[in-house]
Write an enzyme that holds these catalytic residues in place. Structure first.
Site, mmCIF file in Angstrom:
data_model
loop_
_atom_site.group_PDB
_atom_site.id
_atom_site.type_symbol
_atom_site.label_atom_id
_atom_site.label_comp_id
_atom_site.label_asym_id
_atom_site.label_seq_id
_atom_site.Cartn_x
_atom_site.Cartn_y
_atom_site.Cartn_z
ATOM 1 C CG ASN A 8 -1.750 1.232 1.366
ATOM 2 O OD1 ASN A 8 -1.809 2.045 0.441
ATOM 3 N ND2 ASN A 8 -2.404 1.398 2.510
ATOM 4 C CE LYS A 10 -0.148 3.322 4.763
ATOM 5 N NZ LYS A 10 -0.041 3.449 6.196
ATOM 6 C CG HIS A 94 -5.796 2.245 5.373
ATOM 7 N ND1 HIS A 94 -5.312 3.133 6.309
ATOM 8 C CD2 HIS A 94 -4.827 1.338 5.175
ATOM 9 C CE1 HIS A 94 -4.076 2.766 6.635
ATOM 10 N NE2 HIS A 94 -3.755 1.683 5.959
ATOM 11 C CD GLU A 96 -2.738 5.681 6.838
ATOM 12 O OE1 GLU A 96 -2.774 5.649 5.598
ATOM 13 O OE2 GLU A 96 -1.802 5.181 7.497
ATOM 14 C CD GLU A 172 -3.364 -2.122 7.519
ATOM 15 O OE1 GLU A 172 -2.267 -2.374 7.025
ATOM 16 O OE2 GLU A 172 -3.970 -1.067 7.315
ATOM 17 N N GLY A 178 2.781 2.498 10.917
ATOM 18 C CA GLY A 178 3.748 3.579 10.751
ATOM 19 C C GLY A 178 4.506 3.930 12.018
ATOM 20 C CB SER A 218 5.444 -1.595 11.981
ATOM 21 O OG SER A 218 5.067 -0.273 12.288
HETATM 22 P P1 13P Z 1 3.114 0.648 7.754
HETATM 23 O O1 13P Z 1 3.622 -0.651 7.145
HETATM 24 O O2 13P Z 1 3.836 1.845 7.279
HETATM 25 O O3 13P Z 1 2.993 0.539 9.235
HETATM 26 O O4 13P Z 1 1.623 0.827 7.184
HETATM 27 C C1 13P Z 1 0.717 -0.214 7.307
HETATM 28 C C2 13P Z 1 -0.493 0.121 6.545
HETATM 29 O O5 13P Z 1 -1.229 1.025 6.908
HETATM 30 C C3 13P Z 1 -0.762 -0.658 5.329
HETATM 31 O O6 13P Z 1 -2.047 -0.432 4.850
#
Ligand code: 13P
Length: 258
Positions: A8, A10, A94, A96, A172, A178, A218
């Site tokens: 992903n 983003k 997601h 976010e 997640e 992150g 992560s």
């Molecule tokens: P990270 O791998 O940067 O923690 O992000 C995970 C994520 O949100 C994947 O959709």
């Protein structure tokens, strides 16, 4: 079941040149493999460019979509448009988007149904806000079970049992995204068992067995085996580490050993 390694990206990279470069590094490192499916989810704007460059061994997903197939919905991208562009998957819900765009479970449910209607596969993201604990019998306490259970029930409302085989559920935990603060393989396994139990309650056991459950938060080449092997997940959803082409290829190589 083949393992899913999902990148992903983003809201990255910020130019087509950088995007193509990242993609080429990944494409060079991935060989067609029936045990592992690699899914790249770039920003919408790069999807068609990358799909035109693909030589095989990779599939594509979008990071979101709208719940209608076409019409007067300024700024939205529909599942039908994604399907016709060559996508096979769409990330939905997601954390976010839930946080910054105020996406609700009702909106997510509409999107899931629209995605399935277009014969695309949703990657439904669920996860709790803060790190949870489990009691001595391995029963999740409070937040994980409450939040994840409620999200799954609402997000999959009126989705038929026959479609569960087309759904990927990404566990997640928000606290692990992150942060470098990844979930232990034991906790990931407990969350995955809890998700299957929730699906069994909503449908039945054989149906629950058909959903793919992946872990995200992560993930990198040093910890991926904890999830693929240790927690027996069906794959991983990788954010930050998927923006480093050689690191993402390493994650793929490690995952294809199991
Ligand atoms: P990270 O791998 O940067 O923690 O992000 C995970 C994520 O949100 C994947 O959709």
């Amino acid at each position: 079941m083949s393992k899913l390694i999902i990148g992903n990206w983003k809201c990255n990279p910020t130019s087509l040149n950088e995007t193509k470069h990242l993609f080429e590094v990944i494409q060079r490192g991935i060989v067609k493999n029936k045990n592992v499916e690699v899914i790249i989810c770039p920003p919408f704007i790069y999807l068609a460019h990358l799909i035109a460059l693909v030589k095989g061994g990779l599939t594509f997903g979008a990071q979101d979509c709208f719940w209608e197939q076409k019409g007067a919905f300024t700024g939205e991208i529909s599942p039908l448009e994604l399907k016709n562009t060559g996508c096979q998957y769409v990330i939905i819900g997601h954390s976010e988007r839930r946080k910054y765009l105020q996406e609700t479970d009702e909106m997510i449910n509409k999107k899931i149904k629209a995605v399935l209607k277009s014969r695309l596969k949703p990657i439904l993201c669920v996860g709790e806000e803060t790190r949870d604990t489990f009691n001595s019998e391995g029963k999740p306490l409070n937040e994980m079970s409450l939040m994840v259970g409620e999200q799954i029930e609402k997000d999959l409302a009126n989705v038929s049992a026959a479609r569960i085989r087309d759904i990927v559920i990404a566990y997640e935990p928000i606290w692990a995204i992150g942060t470098g603060n990844s979930c232990s393989s034991d906790d990931a396994m407990k969350a995955s068992l809890f998700i299957r139990k929730t699906l069994t309650k909503l449908y039945d056991r054989p149906t629950a067995e058909k959903a793919k459950i992946v872990y995200g938060g992560s993930v990198n080449s040093k910890n991926v085996n904890e999830y693929i092997k240790g927690a027996n997940m069906d794959g991983v959803l990788v954010g930050g580490a998927s923006l480093n082409g050689s690191e993402f290829v390493k994650i793929y190589e490690i995952s294809s050993r199991f």
